[in-house]
Design a protein around this motif. Structure first.
Motif, PDB file in Angstrom:
ATOM      1  N   GLY A 194       2.014   4.524   1.261  1.00  6.68           N
ATOM      2  CA  GLY A 194       2.143   2.963   1.995  1.00  6.68           C
ATOM      3  C   GLY A 194       3.468   2.671   2.698  1.00  6.68           C
ATOM      4  N   PHE A 195       4.437   3.639   2.515  1.00  6.30           N
ATOM      5  CA  PHE A 195       5.688   3.294   2.972  1.00  6.30           C
ATOM      6  C   PHE A 195       5.344   3.004   4.642  1.00  6.30           C
ATOM      7  N   GLY A 196       4.837   3.699   5.254  1.00  8.03           N
ATOM      8  CA  GLY A 196       4.780   3.521   6.679  1.00  8.03           C
ATOM      9  C   GLY A 196       3.986   2.073   7.073  1.00  8.03           C
ATOM     10  N   GLN A 197       3.066   1.887   6.255  1.00  5.23           N
ATOM     11  CA  GLN A 197       2.478   0.698   6.427  1.00  5.23           C
ATOM     12  C   GLN A 197       3.087  -0.783   6.148  1.00  5.23           C
ATOM     13  N   LEU A 198       3.886  -0.599   4.869  1.00  3.80           N
ATOM     14  CA  LEU A 198       4.947  -1.794   4.730  1.00  3.80           C
ATOM     15  C   LEU A 198       6.038  -1.996   5.895  1.00  3.80           C
ATOM     16  N   ALA A 199       6.535  -0.467   6.284  1.00  6.85           N
ATOM     17  CA  ALA A 199       7.670  -0.760   7.249  1.00  6.85           C
ATOM     18  C   ALA A 199       7.411  -1.384   8.524  1.00  6.85           C
TER      19      ALA A 199
ATOM     20  N   SER B 229       4.805  -3.377   8.912  1.00  4.00           N
ATOM     21  CA  SER B 229       4.639  -4.811   8.930  1.00  4.00           C
ATOM     22  C   SER B 229       5.589  -5.658   8.433  1.00  4.00           C
ATOM     23  N   PHE B 230       6.835  -4.789   8.461  1.00  2.63           N
ATOM     24  CA  PHE B 230       8.244  -5.657   8.100  1.00  2.63           C
ATOM     25  C   PHE B 230       7.843  -6.079   6.821  1.00  2.63           C
ATOM     26  N   GLN B 231       7.610  -5.272   5.827  1.00  2.00           N
ATOM     27  CA  GLN B 231       7.655  -5.808   4.405  1.00  2.00           C
ATOM     28  C   GLN B 231       8.554  -4.835   3.746  1.00  2.00           C
ATOM     29  N   PRO B 232       9.166  -5.196   2.577  1.00  2.00           N
ATOM     30  CA  PRO B 232      10.053  -4.398   1.987  1.00  2.00           C
ATOM     31  C   PRO B 232       9.450  -2.881   1.537  1.00  2.00           C
ATOM     32  N   ALA B 233      10.005  -1.863   2.040  1.00  2.00           N
ATOM     33  CA  ALA B 233       9.411  -0.450   1.840  1.00  2.00           C
ATOM     34  C   ALA B 233      10.682   0.238   1.233  1.00  2.00           C
ATOM     35  N   GLU B 234      10.203   1.099   0.250  1.00  2.00           N
ATOM     36  CA  GLU B 234      11.020   1.963  -0.391  1.00  2.00           C
ATOM     37  C   GLU B 234      11.151   3.499  -0.202  1.00  2.00           C
ATOM     38  N   VAL B 235      12.432   3.946  -0.329  1.00  2.00           N
ATOM     39  CA  VAL B 235      12.438   5.507  -0.251  1.00  2.00           C
ATOM     40  C   VAL B 235      13.295   5.915  -1.419  1.00  2.00           C
ATOM     41  N   GLU B 236      12.885   6.846  -2.264  1.00  2.00           N
ATOM     42  CA  GLU B 236      13.655   7.155  -3.312  1.00  2.00           C
ATOM     43  C   GLU B 236      14.223   8.344  -2.943  1.00  2.00           C
ATOM     44  N   THR B 237      15.564   8.515  -3.444  1.00  2.00           N
ATOM     45  CA  THR B 237      16.346   9.835  -3.565  1.00  2.00           C
ATOM     46  C   THR B 237      16.673  10.147  -4.844  1.00  2.00           C
ATOM     47  N   TYR B 238      16.681  11.370  -5.241  1.00  2.00           N
ATOM     48  CA  TYR B 238      17.090  11.816  -6.416  1.00  2.00           C
ATOM     49  C   TYR B 238      18.142  12.931  -6.235  1.00  2.00           C
ATOM     50  N   SER B 239      19.357  12.622  -6.803  1.00  2.00           N
ATOM     51  CA  SER B 239      20.389  13.649  -6.733  1.00  2.00           C
ATOM     52  C   SER B 239      20.410  14.179  -8.095  1.00  2.00           C
TER      53      SER B 239
ATOM     54  N   GLU C 113       3.280   7.853  10.598  1.00  2.00           N
ATOM     55  CA  GLU C 113       4.124   8.258  11.876  1.00  2.00           C
ATOM     56  C   GLU C 113       5.777   8.201  11.205  1.00  2.00           C
ATOM     57  N   ILE C 114       5.963   7.031  10.547  1.00  2.00           N
ATOM     58  CA  ILE C 114       7.392   6.445  10.318  1.00  2.00           C
ATOM     59  C   ILE C 114       7.895   7.569   9.434  1.00  2.00           C
ATOM     60  N   SER C 115       7.296   8.024   8.450  1.00  2.00           N
ATOM     61  CA  SER C 115       7.495   9.026   7.587  1.00  2.00           C
ATOM     62  C   SER C 115       8.040  10.390   8.186  1.00  2.00           C
ATOM     63  N   LYS C 116       6.999  10.493   9.042  1.00  2.00           N
ATOM     64  CA  LYS C 116       7.363  11.979   9.682  1.00  2.00           C
ATOM     65  C   LYS C 116       8.602  11.925  10.534  1.00  2.00           C
TER      66      LYS C 116
END
Lengths: 428, 240
Positions: free
Chosen positions: A104-109, A111-121, A60-63
């Motif tokens: 696993g991004f949503g789950q980590l976020a 549960s307030f654990q470090p979650a990463e999003v990667e951006t490629y320019s 849900e968070i990623s959406k």
């Protein structure tokens, strides 16, 4: 008076020649071109732009993040599959930003654990749009971080305000100018004043440079065309000849500067004036409260300072014109004048004259062109002594220079004064 | 009758260089007075002083009763000066240049118009006057400038090397223009290093060398005095 106006018209006609018209039209065309190119780039940057998103999480968070990107003026091209393959695919496409939301991004976020999003320019140049895209994504992630951390704090300490928890110390800023005080940020005040006056030094520099160059050229051309001797023997006072040349140069110089500024403003108004007005809108009451506004009297004083400075430049340029033998020498002689004008120009842009060391300050203020560059600041900050001193200095300078110039024109020196490195030759 | 111009003991120094060492001569009404001498003799300096371009170090110049030092503006009203290397404004049409110059001397537009009409006739440039002066040949420019100098019928026309740099045909035409104008009462003071030209044009001549007048008189009187067939030989003998 009849002879003076007759001379003045001739001088103006001589200065507004084909070469000047062509160079001014060229300047307008070039500025127009620069403006169009830059505006197109900015429009591109502001338009809905395509970015790629690889959502491996489908939470849900990623959406929500993808939805926010959609709202932030992006057209989302959703990708699927292995990250490396997607990166390869985009490398060969015209897309230049890829956002990867790992599994696993949503789950980590949540549960307030470090979650990463990667951006490629994918850099294919240094256009504005390439830079703004990644900045917008970064800002979106920051607000997502803000939202998540607020949620976390609310869960842990339900009675506390998360904002207060994160920033328990609040800074109330006050700006003091002389005997006045107002609540607000000094950075905003300085920013507003800079934005308000940023064009002024450019205008000043252009007016002084154009007028001076005009008068040097006018006199040098009389010498080059061998018309000066004849002109000096017609029944008209030498003072009228000098004044007609100076006034014509001032008129054509002002006209050229106005055309230049019109082109300059047209080319660079994308920032734009509305933004500045909006920015000033917030700070305007603070500026008023601090007395950092210019009234009619202030504008009149500034006008006097500017007028005297133009006269200084014209008188100085007239003497340089007498030294010149032809158009080419006149061009070389105007170079030092241009550099002298640039000293106060750059100081007004990057330094504060009031905090400079005394010798440096004296040196800068000895340049007659310096005073109008600092006049507005002096008026706003109430340094009226400095302003009056500048006006008096320029008045004295103009008086001495005009006296000297008229003396030169009234004597042999108008014909015999030459800047020559070789031994002086006299025609008997 | 009092002379139009009286020059007495004229001296001019440029630093340590003494260009004129006491030049004296008179120009009568309606006569052509020629100053002849080699390059560097002091001819141009003398003419420049009389036309108010240079100030003398010493000496007196009286023109129509006015003293140069006290009334230079009176000189400018009644004198026309044609410098050796003069030019016209390159971006101005020939006719506009004449009009521009005429307006300084004329009391009103109709007088200025008369001056221009006279100049058009003197110059003989016809339709070319509608072209910019920058497109003129040296000969055409010289004719334009000579017409400018003579159009106001000045009390004294000062012509410095009037045919300098011109070909034979143009030189002849210019000489005829000058000669014709003295019939209308204009006095002419001219200088030239071309002594045969001065002999042809002048009623009286002065021989000048190294800032001093060596001798003066009518060409005929000088030739008799020095037993010479032309002014060139007169000059050589006067210098010796």
């Amino acid at each position: 008076m009849k002879n003076f106006s007759h001379l003045l018209i001739k001088e103006i006609k001589e200065l507004i020649n084909k070469q000047l018209v062509i160079s001014l039209v060229f300047i307008l065309v070039i500025f127009n071109f620069i403006g169009n190119v830059t505006r197109t780039e900015i429009k591109k940057a502001m338009a809905k732009q395509k970015i790629a998103v690889l959502d491996q999480d489908q939470s849900e968070i990623s959406k929500n993040i993808i939805g926010a990107l959609n709202m932030a003026n992006f057209l989302i091209e959703e990708k699927a599959g292995e990250k490396e393959k997607v990166v390869d695919e985009i490398r060969n496409s015209n897309l230049d930003l890829l956002v990867v939301i790992p599994q696993g991004f949503g789950q980590l976020a949540s549960s307030f654990q470090p979650a990463e999003v990667e951006t490629y320019s994918f850099l294919r140049g240094v256009s504005i749009s390439g830079r703004t895209k990644s900045e917008v994504v970064k800002a979106l992630l920051n607000s997502t971080n803000e939202y998540l951390s607020n949620q976390y704090l609310k869960n842990k300490i339900p009675d506390a305000d998360p904002k207060l928890l994160k920033a328990p110390i609040k800074n109330r800023e006050f700006v003091v100018v002389r005997d006045r005080q107002a609540e607000g940020s000094s950075a905003a005040v300085i920013g507003a004043l800079t934005a308000q006056n940023f064009i002024l030094p450019v205008i000043l520099m252009m007016i002084i440079m154009y007028s001076a160059q005009m008068v040097i050229t006018a006199i040098a051309m009389e010498k080059q065309n061998k018309t000066l001797e004849t002109l000096l023997t017609v029944p008209v006072s030498r003072g009228a000849i000098v004044m007609a040349k100076m006034l014509a140069a001032a008129v054509v110089g002002l006209l050229s500067a106005a055309i230049y500024m019109f082109g300059f403003r047209n080319a660079f108004n994308f920032t734009n004036m509305d933004d500045i007005s909006r920015a000033l809108g917030g700070v305007a009451p603070i500026l008023k409260q601090l007395g950092l506004t210019v009234n009619t009297q202030g504008y009149i004083l500034f006008g006097i300072s500017l007028f005297l400075t133009i006269l200084c430049a014209l008188a100085l340029a007239t003497i340089l014109g007498v030294l010149a033998e032809d158009y080419r020498t006149a061009q070389s002689l105007s170079v030092p004048l241009v550099f002298i004008v640039m000293v106060p120009y750059f100081i007004s842009l990057f330094a504060d004259i009031n905090t400079m060391s005394l010798p440096a300050k004296i040196l800068v203020l000895a340049i007659p062109f310096s005073h109008p560059f600092f006049a507005m600041q002096n008026i706003m900050f109430g340094h009226m002594n400095m302003l009056w001193l500048g006006i008096a200095y320029n008045f004295l300078f103009v008086a001495v220079m005009l006296w000297w110039t008229t003396r030169i024109f009234a004597t042999d020196r108008v014909l015999t004064m030459k800047l020559k490195w070789r031994k002086k030759k006299v025609v008997l | 009758m009092a002379p139009v111009l009286e020059v007495e003991g004229l001296k001019k120094k440029y630093g340590s260089l003494e260009a004129l060492k006491g030049v004296s001569f008179k120009v009568e009404e309606g006569e052509i007075f020629g100053l002849i001498g080699p390059n560097g003799a002091g001819k141009t300096t003398t003419l420049r002083i009389i036309s108010t371009l240079l100030t003398p170090t010493d000496g007196r110049v009286i023109f129509l009763g006015f003293d140069l030092k006290k009334n230079p503006e009176k000189f400018r009203e009644k004198i026309s000066y044609l410098p050796e290397e003069a030019g016209a404004y390159r971006n101005m049409k020939g006719i506009d240049y004449l009009e521009f110059m005429a307006k300084f001397y004329a009391a009103d537009d109709s007088e200025a118009k008369k001056y221009v009409e006279r100049a058009v006739a003197i110059s003989g440039l016809g339709e070319r006057l509608k072209d910019k002066a920058g497109t003129y040949s040296k000969g055409m420019t010289r004719k334009l400038l000579l017409a400018r100098a003579l159009m106001t019928k000045p009390a004294l026309a000062i012509l410095d090397e009037p045919t300098s740099g011109l070909d034979v045909i143009n030189s002849l035409e210019v000489r005829e223009m000058i000669k014709g104008f003295t019939k209308e009462g204009v006095s002419v003071l001219l200088s030239s290093h071309n002594m045969l030209e001065v002999e042809f044009l002048s009623d009286r001549v002065a021989l000048i060398d190294r800032g001093l007048i060596l001798d003066s008189g009518t060409p005929q009187a000088l030739k008799e005095k020095y037993q010479a067939s032309n002014l060139e030989i007169v000059f050589r003998r006067a210098v010796q």
